[in-house]
Scaffold this motif. Sequence first.
Motif, short mmCIF file in Angstrom:
data_model
loop_
_atom_site.label_atom_id
_atom_site.label_comp_id
_atom_site.label_asym_id
_atom_site.label_seq_id
_atom_site.Cartn_x
_atom_site.Cartn_y
_atom_site.Cartn_z
N ASP A 90 0.72 -1.01 -0.07
CA ASP A 90 -0.18 -0.09 0.07
C ASP A 90 0.88 1.23 -0.16
O ASP A 90 0.11 2.40 -0.12
N ASP A 91 2.13 0.94 0.30
CA ASP A 91 2.96 2.18 0.28
C ASP A 91 3.32 2.67 -1.10
O ASP A 91 4.18 3.66 -1.38
N THR A 92 3.13 1.72 -2.24
CA THR A 92 3.53 2.10 -3.61
C THR A 92 2.80 3.36 -4.11
O THR A 92 1.63 3.58 -3.86
N ALA A 93 3.56 4.33 -4.64
CA ALA A 93 3.19 5.46 -5.03
C ALA A 93 4.42 6.34 -5.49
O ALA A 93 5.59 5.99 -5.30
N MET A 94 4.07 7.48 -5.93
CA MET A 94 5.05 8.61 -6.25
C MET A 94 5.20 9.37 -5.10
O MET A 94 4.13 9.88 -4.68
N TYR A 95 6.47 9.58 -4.55
CA TYR A 95 6.46 10.37 -3.34
C TYR A 95 7.31 11.60 -3.76
O TYR A 95 8.18 11.70 -4.68
N TYR A 96 6.80 12.76 -3.23
CA TYR A 96 7.27 14.28 -3.51
C TYR A 96 7.67 14.86 -2.27
O TYR A 96 6.95 14.62 -1.07
N CYS A 97 8.54 15.68 -2.38
CA CYS A 97 9.09 16.45 -1.19
C CYS A 97 8.50 17.81 -1.56
O CYS A 97 8.68 18.01 -2.60
N ALA A 98 8.31 18.61 -0.62
CA ALA A 98 7.54 19.92 -0.74
C ALA A 98 7.82 20.86 0.61
O ALA A 98 8.22 20.71 1.45
N THR A 99 7.73 22.25 0.17
CA THR A 99 7.76 23.12 1.11
C THR A 99 6.49 23.14 1.64
O THR A 99 5.61 23.03 0.88
N VAL A 100 6.31 23.46 2.90
CA VAL A 100 4.90 23.60 3.51
C VAL A 100 4.91 24.83 4.48
O VAL A 100 5.94 25.16 5.08
N PRO A 101 3.68 25.11 4.77
CA PRO A 101 3.55 26.48 5.67
C PRO A 101 3.79 26.13 6.92
O PRO A 101 3.63 25.10 7.42
N CYS A 102 4.84 26.83 7.56
CA CYS A 102 5.03 26.96 9.18
C CYS A 102 3.82 27.32 9.87
O CYS A 102 3.28 28.55 9.43
N PRO A 103 3.44 26.58 10.90
CA PRO A 103 2.22 26.96 11.49
C PRO A 103 2.70 28.19 12.51
O PRO A 103 3.81 28.37 12.99
N PRO A 104 1.68 28.90 12.71
CA PRO A 104 1.84 30.12 13.57
C PRO A 104 2.15 29.59 15.16
O PRO A 104 2.80 30.57 16.08
N SER A 105 1.84 28.79 15.61
CA SER A 105 1.96 28.30 16.81
C SER A 105 3.38 27.13 16.98
O SER A 105 3.72 27.03 16.03
N SER A 106 3.65 26.92 18.17
CA SER A 106 4.68 26.16 18.27
C SER A 106 4.23 24.80 18.25
O SER A 106 4.42 23.65 19.09
N ASP A 112 -1.54 18.71 5.37
CA ASP A 112 -2.86 18.90 4.37
C ASP A 112 -2.01 20.03 3.36
O ASP A 112 -2.87 20.05 2.43
N ASP A 113 -1.16 20.63 3.86
CA ASP A 113 -1.06 21.88 3.06
C ASP A 113 0.85 21.82 2.46
O ASP A 113 1.65 21.74 3.08
N TYR A 114 0.42 21.93 1.03
CA TYR A 114 1.84 21.87 0.61
C TYR A 114 2.13 23.02 -0.65
O TYR A 114 1.18 23.59 -1.05
N ASN A 115 3.15 23.75 -0.77
CA ASN A 115 3.73 24.40 -1.65
C ASN A 115 4.43 24.06 -2.56
O ASN A 115 3.91 23.10 -3.54
N LEU A 116 5.58 24.49 -2.96
CA LEU A 116 6.32 24.00 -3.91
C LEU A 116 6.98 22.65 -3.63
O LEU A 116 7.34 22.38 -2.68
#
Length: 127
Positions: A90-106, A112-116
């Motif tokens: 079930d892990d078979t897939a195309m894997y992507y790395c991405a920049t993601v938004p840093c949360p405002p809290s610690s 769920d959110d991916y940028n580039l």
Amino acid sequence: QVQLVESGGGSVQAGGSLRLSCAVSGYSYYIFSRSCLGWFRQAPGKESEGVATIGRYGTRYADFVKGRFAISKDSAKNTLYLQMTSLKPDDTAMYYCATVPCPPSSSAPNLDDYNLSGLGTQVTVSS
């Protein structure tokens, strides 16, 4: 200009391991060390799903990879990693790395959110 290039994918049998790498260019050491990054994947015919993220305040994992995958980054190399163990078909897939938004809290970044993102690396797990 920020670019991400994934590598390390391949074909393995169930129970095997792989380590994915993501070379990030365009970030200084200071920026990379404080950046929020993540991995997501997409299998044929399925929607993309977040796998893991890492930020200044920790990591976050999807339930289906907890205890099997580990995300890390090496700021000296501007490289993001995803160590995958106990792989399942079930892990078979195309894997992507991405920049993601840093949360405002610690807290660790959301899944769920991916940028580039990069172009991906294929992971195939056979039974």
